[in-house]
Design a protein around this motif. Structure first.
Motif, short mmCIF file in Angstrom:
data_model
loop_
_atom_site.label_atom_id
_atom_site.label_comp_id
_atom_site.label_asym_id
_atom_site.label_seq_id
_atom_site.Cartn_x
_atom_site.Cartn_y
_atom_site.Cartn_z
N GLU A 147 -36.67 23.35 42.83
CA GLU A 147 -37.18 22.12 43.43
C GLU A 147 -38.69 22.10 43.60
N GLN A 148 -39.31 23.28 43.72
CA GLN A 148 -40.77 23.31 43.90
C GLN A 148 -41.51 22.86 42.65
N PHE A 149 -40.81 22.82 41.50
CA PHE A 149 -41.45 22.40 40.25
C PHE A 149 -41.12 20.95 39.88
N ALA A 150 -40.41 20.23 40.72
CA ALA A 150 -39.88 18.91 40.34
C ALA A 150 -40.95 17.97 39.80
N ASP A 151 -42.11 17.94 40.44
CA ASP A 151 -43.16 17.00 40.04
C ASP A 151 -44.23 17.64 39.16
N THR A 152 -43.98 18.84 38.69
CA THR A 152 -44.93 19.57 37.85
C THR A 152 -44.67 19.28 36.37
N PRO A 153 -45.70 19.03 35.58
CA PRO A 153 -45.47 18.89 34.14
C PRO A 153 -44.81 20.15 33.58
N ALA A 154 -43.84 19.97 32.70
CA ALA A 154 -43.08 21.11 32.18
C ALA A 154 -43.98 22.15 31.55
N ALA A 155 -45.10 21.72 30.96
CA ALA A 155 -46.01 22.67 30.30
C ALA A 155 -46.64 23.63 31.29
N ASP A 156 -46.64 23.29 32.59
CA ASP A 156 -47.36 24.09 33.58
C ASP A 156 -46.47 25.01 34.39
N VAL A 157 -45.17 25.10 34.06
CA VAL A 157 -44.29 25.99 34.81
C VAL A 157 -44.09 27.29 34.04
N PRO A 158 -43.79 28.40 34.74
CA PRO A 158 -43.62 29.69 34.07
C PRO A 158 -42.47 29.68 33.08
N ALA A 159 -42.49 30.65 32.16
CA ALA A 159 -41.47 30.71 31.10
C ALA A 159 -40.07 30.79 31.68
N GLY A 160 -39.89 31.60 32.71
CA GLY A 160 -38.56 31.73 33.30
C GLY A 160 -38.06 30.43 33.87
N ALA A 161 -38.96 29.69 34.52
CA ALA A 161 -38.58 28.39 35.07
C ALA A 161 -38.27 27.40 33.96
N GLN A 162 -39.02 27.46 32.86
CA GLN A 162 -38.74 26.55 31.74
C GLN A 162 -37.33 26.78 31.20
N ARG A 163 -36.92 28.04 31.12
CA ARG A 163 -35.56 28.35 30.66
C ARG A 163 -34.52 27.73 31.59
N LEU A 164 -34.76 27.84 32.90
CA LEU A 164 -33.82 27.29 33.86
C LEU A 164 -33.84 25.76 33.85
N VAL A 165 -35.00 25.17 33.55
CA VAL A 165 -35.06 23.71 33.43
C VAL A 165 -34.17 23.26 32.27
N GLU A 166 -34.17 24.02 31.18
CA GLU A 166 -33.28 23.69 30.06
C GLU A 166 -31.82 23.77 30.48
N VAL A 167 -31.50 24.80 31.28
CA VAL A 167 -30.13 24.91 31.79
C VAL A 167 -29.80 23.69 32.65
N ALA A 168 -30.74 23.30 33.52
CA ALA A 168 -30.52 22.13 34.38
C ALA A 168 -30.32 20.87 33.54
N ARG A 169 -31.12 20.71 32.49
CA ARG A 169 -30.97 19.54 31.63
C ARG A 169 -29.60 19.53 30.94
N GLY A 170 -29.15 20.72 30.51
CA GLY A 170 -27.81 20.81 29.94
C GLY A 170 -26.74 20.45 30.95
N LEU A 171 -26.89 20.91 32.19
CA LEU A 171 -25.92 20.60 33.23
C LEU A 171 -25.91 19.12 33.57
N ALA A 172 -27.06 18.45 33.39
CA ALA A 172 -27.15 17.02 33.69
C ALA A 172 -26.26 16.19 32.78
N THR A 173 -25.86 16.74 31.64
CA THR A 173 -24.96 16.01 30.75
C THR A 173 -23.52 16.02 31.26
N GLY A 174 -23.26 16.83 32.31
CA GLY A 174 -21.90 16.92 32.85
C GLY A 174 -20.96 17.68 31.95
#
Length: 258
Positions: A147-174
């Protein structure tokens, strides 16, 4: 509809050749509902090609793929999320100019009914759906402790967080099943531990996982079953401790004969 003991995903004798190279050779496997199923193997074993065959990015020369009891062989990738199947890729495919929240919201697009005209006119339905998608994205980001990265441009978050953002995006498809292609690639020990915790949480939430991975510690930590490929063929399939002790697997990774 599948029965409780039927596989959620079943791969039957998949084969794919590129010229004179057989990248995937008569591969069969079954992913049980509610499990984490890892696919491992040395470089060039055919793991990503297998994942591409499962998700319609590559068509097989022979064999078939079944999901939830339905033949999905060759189904176009964009149709799979609506069926309950989502995936990530070796390299994080985020839209770097969008915020983390907006990237996750992209995964929820299939649940929206507003289309081009209403989007352009900013009609009430569009605004309602946008708020709902943002709320769902925020729930997923909180679930994965992003949640601390919610308003951060994806380019500016660490690699580990980017991986988890992809997981979150996949989960958003249900999804009922989420396929992850080397999610720990490039992560340090702390980031890998965070990823393992996230995968445990996803599984506990009732979503099945297929994980292609090189990090053996992660595989042994999160997996219920492991399939091992070498030169396009299955050389072992079983519980993590069984696979780890298999002499053919040791030979494939260490280059020594069993």
């Amino acid at each position: 509809m599948t029965t409780s003991d039927a596989p959620l995903l079943a791969v039957h004798a998949l084969t794919r050749r590129f010229g004179g190279l057989t990248a995937v050779d008569q591969v069969s496997l079954a992913v049980a509902p509610g499990t984490v199923h890892a696919i491992i193997g040395p470089n060039g074993a055919g793991k990503t090609t297998l994942l591409d065959l499962m998700t319609g990015f590559t068509k097989p020369d022979s064999g078939r793929v079944e999901f939830a009891g339905k033949d999905i062989t060759g189904t176009r990738p964009h149709r799979l999320p609506a069926m309950g199947l989502a995936r990530t890729f070796q390299s994080a495919r985020l839209v770097h100019t969008l915020t983390v929240r907006e990237n996750v919201m992209l995964g929820a697009y299939r649940f929206t009914r507003a289309r081009f005209l209403s989007d352009g006119l900013r009609l009430p339905r569009t605004r309602r759906e946008e708020r709902a998608s943002a709320g769902r994205a925020d729930e997923l980001l909180a679930f994965l402790e992003l949640e601390q990265f919610a308003d951060t441009p994806a380019a500016d978050v660490p690699a580990g967080a980017q991986r988890l953002v992809e997981v979150a995006r996949g989960l958003a498809t249900g999804p009922d099943l989420l396929l992850l292609d080397e999610p720990a690639a490039g992560l340090d020990d702390t980031e890998t531990a965070d990823l393992a915790a996230a995968l445990h949480a996803v599984r506990a939430g009732g979503i099945s996982l297929v994980v292609i991975e090189h990090n053996m510690e992660l595989v042994m930590t999160v997996s219920d079953r492991v399939t091992v490929l070498d030169a396009g063929k299955v050389i072992a399939d079983g519980a993590p401790h069984e696979v780890q002790a298999n002499p053919d697997v040791i030979a494939a990774y260490l280059g020594v004969k069993p």
